[in-house]
Every structure is written in C-alpha cells, then in structure tokens.
Design a protein around this motif. Structure first.
Motif, PDB file in Angstrom:
ATOM      1  N   ASN A   2       0.837  -1.201   0.000  1.00 31.17           N
ATOM      2  CA  ASN A   2       0.000   0.000   0.000  1.00 31.17           C
ATOM      3  C   ASN A   2       0.875   1.256   0.000  1.00 31.17           C
ATOM      4  O   ASN A   2       2.101   1.167   0.080  1.00 31.17           O
ATOM      5  N   GLU A   3       0.240   2.406  -0.085  1.00 34.03           N
ATOM      6  CA  GLU A   3       0.985   3.659  -0.221  1.00 34.03           C
ATOM      7  C   GLU A   3       1.889   3.930   0.979  1.00 34.03           C
ATOM      8  O   GLU A   3       3.037   4.358   0.821  1.00 34.03           O
ATOM      9  N   SER A   4       1.402   3.668   2.163  1.00 36.90           N
ATOM     10  CA  SER A   4       2.201   3.895   3.371  1.00 36.90           C
ATOM     11  C   SER A   4       3.435   2.999   3.394  1.00 36.90           C
ATOM     12  O   SER A   4       4.545   3.444   3.714  1.00 36.90           O
ATOM     13  N   GLU A   5       3.249   1.739   3.054  1.00 32.97           N
ATOM     14  CA  GLU A   5       4.373   0.801   3.010  1.00 32.97           C
ATOM     15  C   GLU A   5       5.379   1.204   1.938  1.00 32.97           C
ATOM     16  O   GLU A   5       6.597   1.098   2.142  1.00 32.97           O
ATOM     17  N   LYS A   7       5.929   4.292   0.760  1.00 28.67           N
ATOM     18  CA  LYS A   7       6.680   5.470   1.225  1.00 28.67           C
ATOM     19  C   LYS A   7       7.766   5.065   2.209  1.00 28.67           C
ATOM     20  O   LYS A   7       8.894   5.561   2.148  1.00 28.67           O
ATOM     21  N   SER A   8       7.435   4.154   3.113  1.00 26.05           N
ATOM     22  CA  SER A   8       8.434   3.683   4.089  1.00 26.05           C
ATOM     23  C   SER A   8       9.586   2.968   3.405  1.00 26.05           C
ATOM     24  O   SER A   8      10.757   3.177   3.760  1.00 26.05           O
ATOM     25  N   THR A  11      11.742   5.574   1.596  1.00 20.25           N
ATOM     26  CA  THR A  11      12.513   6.347   2.578  1.00 20.25           C
ATOM     27  C   THR A  11      13.700   5.534   3.071  1.00 20.25           C
ATOM     28  O   THR A  11      14.818   6.050   3.180  1.00 20.25           O
ATOM     29  N   GLU A  32       7.607  13.195  -1.920  1.00 15.22           N
ATOM     30  CA  GLU A  32       6.660  13.511  -0.850  1.00 15.22           C
ATOM     31  C   GLU A  32       5.208  13.569  -1.313  1.00 15.22           C
ATOM     32  O   GLU A  32       4.323  13.005  -0.680  1.00 15.22           O
ATOM     33  N   ASN A  33       4.952  14.241  -2.404  1.00  9.05           N
ATOM     34  CA  ASN A  33       3.589  14.401  -2.898  1.00  9.05           C
ATOM     35  C   ASN A  33       3.379  13.758  -4.255  1.00  9.05           C
ATOM     36  O   ASN A  33       2.460  14.115  -4.983  1.00  9.05           O
ATOM     37  N   PHE A  36       1.037   7.641  -6.371  1.00  6.79           N
ATOM     38  CA  PHE A  36       1.426   6.267  -6.062  1.00  6.79           C
ATOM     39  C   PHE A  36       2.177   5.628  -7.222  1.00  6.79           C
ATOM     40  O   PHE A  36       3.194   4.959  -7.019  1.00  6.79           O
TER      41      PHE A  36
END
Length: 89
Positions: A2-5, A7-8, A11, A32-33, A36
């Motif tokens: 998913n998007e959160s995973e 981004k992590s 990073t 950052e923005n 997906f």
C-alpha cells in the motif's frame, strides 16, 4: 504494497544509500507528494538498479533544471540519455 508501506520502503532505500544528505533530501521532497504510480516506478527502479541511484539523481537534477529553465531541448536530451542508460544497464 500500500501507499504507506511504499513510502516507508522508499525512505529506507534512500536513507541507506550513499547519496549526500542534500541528494537524499531532494529525493524525499520530490517523492513527498508524488502519485502512487510514480513512487512505485521509482521503487522498482531502485530495486532493479539500486547501485545506480547516483545516476538517477543526476537525471532528476537535470530534469528539474530543464523544467525551471523551460528548456525543451534539454528535456529531450535528458530523455534520450535516460533511454541509453536504461538500455545499457
């Protein structure tokens, strides 16, 4: 993923790279923005070409410069250089 995973994961890949702090910050701010799909493409690139992050950073900087200067000729040159890079690696 998913998007959160995603981004992590991005990073982590960027923070663990050998890039300078300024270049890491450039990537983090650029992603950052981002949609997906863009983040997914960058993640795929980093997995496939992880050792080539500095080259990708150079392309990113050149693209930002071309956008800021509104230089379409430079933009086209960057795309050609990227194509060569991807086909050679």
């Amino acid at each position: 993923m998913n998007e959160s995973e995603l981004k992590s994961a991005l990073t982590k890949l960027i923070s663990e790279s050998s890039l300078s702090p300024e270049d890491k910050d450039l990537w983090n701010k650029s992603l950052e923005n981002s949609p997906f799909e863009i983040m997914l493409a960058v993640h795929s690139f980093l997995i496939d070409y992880g050792g080539k992050l500095q080259e990708a950073t150079n392309f990113l900087k050149r693209k930002i410069s071309a956008i800021n200067s509104k230089d379409s000729s430079a933009w086209n040159g960057i795309l050609k250089d990227e194509d060569l890079f991807l086909n050679q690696n």
